[in-house]
Design an enzyme around this catalytic site. Structure first.
Site, PDB file in Angstrom:
ATOM      1  N   VAL A 139     -36.900  47.549  10.585  1.00  0.00           N
ATOM      2  CA  VAL A 139     -38.228  47.012  10.853  1.00  0.00           C
ATOM      3  C   VAL A 139     -39.250  48.104  11.134  1.00  0.00           C
ATOM      4  CG1 VAL A 139     -37.344  44.784  11.626  1.00  0.00           C
ATOM      5  CG2 VAL A 139     -37.757  46.602  13.309  1.00  0.00           C
ATOM      6  N   SER A 146     -33.034  49.358  12.202  1.00  0.00           N
ATOM      7  CA  SER A 146     -31.751  48.890  11.666  1.00  0.00           C
ATOM      8  C   SER A 146     -31.195  49.756  10.539  1.00  0.00           C
ATOM      9  CB  SER A 146     -31.880  47.440  11.176  1.00  0.00           C
ATOM     10  OG  SER A 146     -31.989  46.563  12.269  1.00  0.00           O
ATOM     11  N   TYR A 197     -29.543  41.528   4.842  1.00  0.00           N
ATOM     12  CA  TYR A 197     -29.626  40.299   5.632  1.00  0.00           C
ATOM     13  C   TYR A 197     -29.510  39.045   4.777  1.00  0.00           C
ATOM     14  CZ  TYR A 197     -31.282  43.668   9.064  1.00  0.00           C
ATOM     15  OH  TYR A 197     -31.397  44.737   9.889  1.00  0.00           O
ATOM     16  N   TYR A 227     -27.951  51.071  21.869  1.00  0.00           N
ATOM     17  CA  TYR A 227     -28.455  50.498  20.621  1.00  0.00           C
ATOM     18  C   TYR A 227     -29.964  50.728  20.481  1.00  0.00           C
ATOM     19  CZ  TYR A 227     -29.802  47.015  17.151  1.00  0.00           C
ATOM     20  OH  TYR A 227     -30.341  46.395  16.059  1.00  0.00           O
ATOM     21  N   LYS A 231     -27.874  51.420  11.275  1.00  0.00           N
ATOM     22  CA  LYS A 231     -26.612  50.684  11.416  1.00  0.00           C
ATOM     23  C   LYS A 231     -25.478  51.178  10.514  1.00  0.00           C
ATOM     24  CE  LYS A 231     -28.977  46.461  12.926  1.00  0.00           C
ATOM     25  NZ  LYS A 231     -29.455  45.116  12.521  1.00  0.00           N
TER      26      LYS A 231
END
Length: 427
Positions: free
Chosen positions: A266, A72, A248, A196, A75
């Site tokens: 992660v 992530s 998050y 992705y 992103k």
């Protein structure tokens, strides 16, 4: 008089980072990301911290050459690419701006069917689908080229992690199906999720992350290559999303306690940005329940607090700075002003290490300094010891005893009138 060993001065910055890393090294809490089987096989002890200045100076400690996958942490950079290709209006017709307050893989669609923001999985899948290209391969290559430009080198795909993500990515495909049903995804689910999964499987090091962060810190110019990767407007929008949504469901805590735009993955990496100063990359694969590196979060929290990097710190003057009165660097006079933080002292250390073979004496004037953060104070004291060891005379004009007294003491504040005193009559 023999030349100063420049490495001894340069090591002051790396030693400071090593000390920070040592403070979190013993924390072995958290779990590997075993829901992606390939990530469960990594060495849980990996630990790295890299800092790259917006002028391209690199400091790296720990396992900074160890490769891991972006996950992530990709992103923000794909979001920046989508903004640059499609513009913010088109992007945000499909994905929102707001923090979700939920886990990264939550089902989070607003009343218009948009994922809450580009930093959660649902929003990132939609954002990736907006990248220009006739095929998934073309779109992935556009992403890989962009992220590589941020990192300053060609990044490669980790085929094993990509295969593992594809085999187990059922929830991400479910999120893509929901976005498709809501009308915010205009590609097939397999098409969108395949791109992705590949962007998440790009291999980086902690130093790569720090260079990527430094490119954002440097208004979109990669400080190593000099390439303008993104426009300042795109950078501003990207940093805003990172700050408000990048961590998050504890982005609020992060903003309050750390105060740096950041994005975790992660795979164990975190990229953080101190605008105009540094990019930071951390790596440690054990994760907290939110999917962020336990030791990475702890290290960045220490950096923010001990190095004075929180965006909402209010220094006694607008910016810390110094100037060298003698451009020959023979008898060097450093005049400090404002609040001295890690970034300012790092510049001083760099200048001394660059010109150490010509310096015969150093004088520091702290007469216009208004505060010294704890780590900067320690670095200045260490610098005194290094110069003394090299037989280079150093004198310090420190009228408020910032270096010798307790850290982060500030100059007296100007007198403020009693808030309850009667206001003067209008003139």
């Amino acid at each position: 008089m023999s030349p100063m060993k420049n490495e001894a001065v340069a090591d002051l910055v790396s030693n400071t980072l090593e000390e920070l890393l040592d403070q979190v090294r013993g924390d072995r809490s958290g779990e590997l990301a075993d829901y992606i089987p390939q990530l469960a096989q990594v060495d849980p002890e990996g630990l790295a911290l890299s800092v790259v200045s917006s002028t391209g100076r690199i400091y790296a400690v720990g396992d900074h050459d160890q490769h891991f996958t972006l996950q992530s942490a990709s992103k923000p950079f794909v979001y920046a690419l989508a903004l640059s290709q499609r513009g913010p209006d088109v992007v945000h017709e499909r994905v929102g701006y707001e923090p979700s307050g939920e886990p990264f893989n939550a089902i989070s669609l607003d009343a218009e069917g948009r994922p809450a923001n580009p930093m959660i999985n649902a929003g990132a899948i939609v954002t990736s689908s907006l990248i220009e290209g006739a095929t998934p391969d073309a779109r992935f290559e556009a992403i890989r080229h962009c992220v590589s430009a941020f990192a300053g080198r060609e990044l490669e795909l980790d085929e094993a992690v990509y295969a593992s993500e594809t085999a187990t990515g059922h929830r991400n495909r479910a999120l893509a199906n929901l976005a498709l049903a809501a009308g915010t995804l205009d590609r097939t689910v397999i098409d969108a999720t395949d791109v992705y999964f590949r962007q998440c499987s790009l291999k980086v090091t902690a130093t790569d992350l720090a260079v990527m962060g430094a490119t954002l810190s440097n208004n979109g110019v990669n400080p190593l290559t000099g390439v303008q990767v993104m426009t300042p407007e795109v950078v501003r929008r990207t940093l805003a999303i990172m700050l408000s949504c990048g961590m998050y469901n504890y982005s609020g805590y992060w903003m309050n306690d750390v105060g740096l735009p950041a994005k975790s993955g992660v795979g164990g990496g975190i990229v953080a940005v101190s605008p105009g100063k540094f990019g930071v990359g951390t790596y440690s694969p054990r994760l907290d329940p939110s999917g962020s590196s336990v030791r990475g979060v702890a290290a960045l929290r220490l950096m923010s607090n001990q190095l004075g990097l929180h965006l909402l710190n209010h220094p006694s003057e607008a910016a810390a700075s110094f100037n060298a009165d003698d451009s020959s660097f023979d008898n060097l006079i450093l005049r400090m002003r404002g609040e001295l933080d890690f970034a300012c002292v790092e510049r001083i250390v760099h200048e001394l290490s660059e010109h150490g073979d010509t310096i015969k004496s150093v004088h520091m004037d702290l007469g216009e300094s208004t505060a010294v953060v704890p780590t900067a104070r320690g670095m200045l004291k260490d610098l005194q010891e290094v110069l003394a060891h090299e037989d280079i005379p150093i004198t310090i004009d420190d009228p408020r005893d910032f270096i010798e007294t307790e850290p982060h003491l500030k100059a007296p504040e100007p007198h403020v009138a009693d808030a309850h005193a009667p206001l003067p009559e209008n003139q």
